[in-house]
Scaffold this motif. Sequence first.
Motif, mmCIF file in Angstrom:
data_model
loop_
_atom_site.group_PDB
_atom_site.id
_atom_site.type_symbol
_atom_site.label_atom_id
_atom_site.label_comp_id
_atom_site.label_asym_id
_atom_site.label_seq_id
_atom_site.Cartn_x
_atom_site.Cartn_y
_atom_site.Cartn_z
ATOM 1 N N ARG A 156 -5.110 -1.001 -20.182
ATOM 2 C CA ARG A 156 -3.863 -0.997 -19.415
ATOM 3 C C ARG A 156 -2.765 -0.449 -20.314
ATOM 4 O O ARG A 156 -1.978 -1.183 -20.900
ATOM 5 N N GLU A 157 -2.701 0.870 -20.401
ATOM 6 C CA GLU A 157 -1.735 1.479 -21.302
ATOM 7 C C GLU A 157 -1.399 2.873 -20.809
ATOM 8 O O GLU A 157 -2.046 3.422 -19.920
ATOM 9 N N ASP A 158 -0.353 3.443 -21.400
ATOM 10 C CA ASP A 158 0.036 4.805 -21.066
ATOM 11 C C ASP A 158 -0.849 5.791 -21.818
ATOM 12 O O ASP A 158 -1.083 5.625 -23.021
ATOM 13 N N PRO A 159 -1.328 6.834 -21.148
ATOM 14 C CA PRO A 159 -2.225 7.778 -21.800
ATOM 15 C C PRO A 159 -1.459 8.704 -22.740
ATOM 16 O O PRO A 159 -0.240 8.879 -22.624
ATOM 17 N N ASN A 184 3.571 -1.171 -9.895
ATOM 18 C CA ASN A 184 3.647 -2.206 -10.930
ATOM 19 C C ASN A 184 2.614 -1.933 -12.014
ATOM 20 O O ASN A 184 1.837 -2.806 -12.368
ATOM 21 N N SER A 185 2.613 -0.720 -12.541
ATOM 22 C CA SER A 185 1.617 -0.272 -13.522
ATOM 23 C C SER A 185 0.229 -0.638 -13.021
ATOM 24 O O SER A 185 -0.147 -0.255 -11.925
ATOM 25 N N VAL A 186 -0.558 -1.402 -13.777
ATOM 26 C CA VAL A 186 -1.890 -1.777 -13.308
ATOM 27 C C VAL A 186 -1.941 -3.255 -12.943
ATOM 28 O O VAL A 186 -2.977 -3.906 -13.073
ATOM 29 N N ASP A 187 -0.813 -3.782 -12.467
ATOM 30 C CA ASP A 187 -0.776 -5.170 -12.021
ATOM 31 C C ASP A 187 -0.455 -5.207 -10.532
ATOM 32 O O ASP A 187 -0.308 -4.178 -9.888
ATOM 33 N N PHE A 245 13.442 0.948 -0.929
ATOM 34 C CA PHE A 245 12.515 1.853 -1.605
ATOM 35 C C PHE A 245 12.456 1.599 -3.118
ATOM 36 O O PHE A 245 13.402 1.097 -3.716
ATOM 37 N N PHE A 246 11.328 2.040 -3.696
ATOM 38 C CA PHE A 246 11.141 2.167 -5.150
ATOM 39 C C PHE A 246 11.270 0.831 -5.868
ATOM 40 O O PHE A 246 12.007 0.690 -6.850
ATOM 41 N N GLY A 247 10.529 -0.180 -5.387
ATOM 42 C CA GLY A 247 10.506 -1.465 -6.060
ATOM 43 C C GLY A 247 9.483 -1.491 -7.183
ATOM 44 O O GLY A 247 8.512 -0.743 -7.189
ATOM 45 N N GLN A 248 9.711 -2.377 -8.130
ATOM 46 C CA GLN A 248 8.767 -2.595 -9.218
ATOM 47 C C GLN A 248 8.195 -4.004 -9.070
ATOM 48 O O GLN A 248 8.935 -4.976 -9.113
ATOM 49 N N ASN A 249 6.897 -4.092 -8.845
ATOM 50 C CA ASN A 249 6.153 -5.303 -8.520
ATOM 51 C C ASN A 249 6.292 -5.634 -7.042
ATOM 52 O O ASN A 249 5.308 -5.730 -6.324
ATOM 53 N N VAL A 250 7.531 -5.812 -6.546
ATOM 54 C CA VAL A 250 7.774 -6.131 -5.135
ATOM 55 C C VAL A 250 8.975 -5.323 -4.659
ATOM 56 O O VAL A 250 9.922 -5.102 -5.419
ATOM 57 N N VAL A 251 8.955 -4.892 -3.396
ATOM 58 C CA VAL A 251 10.157 -4.307 -2.796
ATOM 59 C C VAL A 251 10.971 -5.402 -2.122
ATOM 60 O O VAL A 251 12.117 -5.649 -2.482
ATOM 61 N N CYS A 252 10.383 -6.108 -1.147
ATOM 62 C CA CYS A 252 11.117 -7.146 -0.417
ATOM 63 C C CYS A 252 10.248 -8.389 -0.295
ATOM 64 O O CYS A 252 9.142 -8.318 0.242
ATOM 65 N N GLU A 253 10.748 -9.530 -0.784
ATOM 66 C CA GLU A 253 9.996 -10.780 -0.698
ATOM 67 C C GLU A 253 10.814 -11.836 0.034
ATOM 68 O O GLU A 253 12.038 -11.885 -0.072
ATOM 69 N N ILE A 254 10.101 -12.673 0.780
ATOM 70 C CA ILE A 254 10.710 -13.835 1.431
ATOM 71 C C ILE A 254 10.180 -15.081 0.734
ATOM 72 O O ILE A 254 8.966 -15.315 0.696
ATOM 73 N N ASP A 289 2.889 2.852 1.148
ATOM 74 C CA ASP A 289 2.870 3.356 -0.230
ATOM 75 C C ASP A 289 3.095 2.245 -1.246
ATOM 76 O O ASP A 289 4.178 2.110 -1.818
ATOM 77 N N SER A 290 2.049 1.449 -1.475
ATOM 78 C CA SER A 290 2.083 0.432 -2.523
ATOM 79 C C SER A 290 0.810 0.569 -3.358
ATOM 80 O O SER A 290 -0.293 0.349 -2.848
ATOM 81 N N PHE A 291 0.983 0.936 -4.621
ATOM 82 C CA PHE A 291 -0.166 1.154 -5.515
ATOM 83 C C PHE A 291 0.176 0.722 -6.921
ATOM 84 O O PHE A 291 1.343 0.679 -7.299
ATOM 85 N N TYR A 292 -0.876 0.425 -7.682
ATOM 86 C CA TYR A 292 -0.651 0.324 -9.117
ATOM 87 C C TYR A 292 -1.174 1.607 -9.758
ATOM 88 O O TYR A 292 -2.332 1.943 -9.693
#
Length: 334
Positions: A85-88, A170-173, A144-153, A195-198
Motif C-alpha cells: 500500500r504505497e505510491d509507485p 481513499n488510497s487502498v482503504d 464531489f471529490f471526498g476523501q474516504n467519504v463524501v456524505c455521511e449520516i 464513482d467510488s474507488f480505492y
Amino acid sequence: RVVLRAGEYRLDGPIQFPRGGEAGRPITLCAAPGQYVALLGSVRLTGWQNHAANIWKVKHPPKHVKGLYEDSERLTHPRPDWGKREDPPLSELKTPGTWTQDDDWVYLWSRESDSPDQHRIEASQHVVMNVNQPWIRVEGLHMFFGQNVVCEITADHCEVVACEIAHCSNSVDNSYNAYFSGCSHSAFRDCRMHDSFYWGDHGSNSHTMSTIDCGDRGPNFVDGCEIFNGGLGIGTKGAVRELVVTGCRIYDQVNGIVVSGERSSGPGAGKTDRGHYLLYQNRISDCERGVWISSGTTHQDRIWGNLIERGGAGFAMRDVDAVPDRPHLANNLF
C-alpha cells in the motif's frame, strides 16, 4: 432553513451541523430553486512544471492525495505490487492518465499528454459533509471529490434528498460516497451516487454506498436512488439492522447489494440479531452478483419483487450453513 446560491464551494473541512432540528421542524440545507450548487472536498492543483518528457509535477497539497481527477475523470494510480500500500516510483507512469506522489511533489502524465494546467486537476483531501445532528434535511446539492467519504449520516431522523454524491477515493482503504454510521430513522432519497474507488480498483473496499453499526432504534432507508460505477453498490461493514432499500437503480458494480451480519471488532462489535433487511422493487443490472450475503449471523432478510439482470449470479450466499435462518426470496425476476 439555509439556502445556498449557485456556485462551487471549496471546503477547508467537512460541513458539520452545530445543532439539530425537531420533529416536524427539521433544519434544511438546500440549493436555491433551479440553481447548481457544488460542495468540493478537494484542492485544485495549478502551476505544474515539466519534470521529464510527458511527466509533470506540482507541489504537494496539505494532505496526502488519495484520489486525483482530470476534468472530473478519475486518473489511475498504478499499483505494480498489489501486496504493498504505497505510491509507485515514477518509472511506473508508463501511459497517459497515470499519477504518483512523494513527500514533496505530485507527478502526472495527463490524459491528453499536455500540460495539466490546460485542465482542471482536483486532488481529494477530506470528507465533504457529516450530517451529525438529528432532524437535518439536505436537498438538491452536488457533493464531489471526498476523501474516504463524501456524505455521511451519523444522526437519527436525517434525510439527504435529490443530491448528487460522487468521486470518492481513499488510497487502498475503504472508500464510501454515501454512508450510514450509528444512525436510525434516516434516509438517502432520490440521490445519484457514483464513482467510488480505492486507487482505481473495483475491489470490495470500494462502496458506492455503505453502512455500519446502524438501525438499532429503527430502520434506515435508501429510496429511489441511482447507484453506479463502484465496487459494491450498497455495501456494508457489518452490525447493520433494518436497512430498507426500495426503488433503486443499481448497476455497473461487482456486487449490487451486500448483506453481512455481526462484527467481531470495531463499531458495533458484539451486537447480535443483525440483518432484517428489506430489499424491495429494485432494478440491479450488470453486476457480478445482484444480492450477496457475504457472512453469516444475519437474520430474517427479505428480498422481494426485484429485477436482477445481466449478471453473473442474481443471488448468492458465501456460506449457507452459517446463516441461522434463511433469507426469504419472493417474486424476484432473474
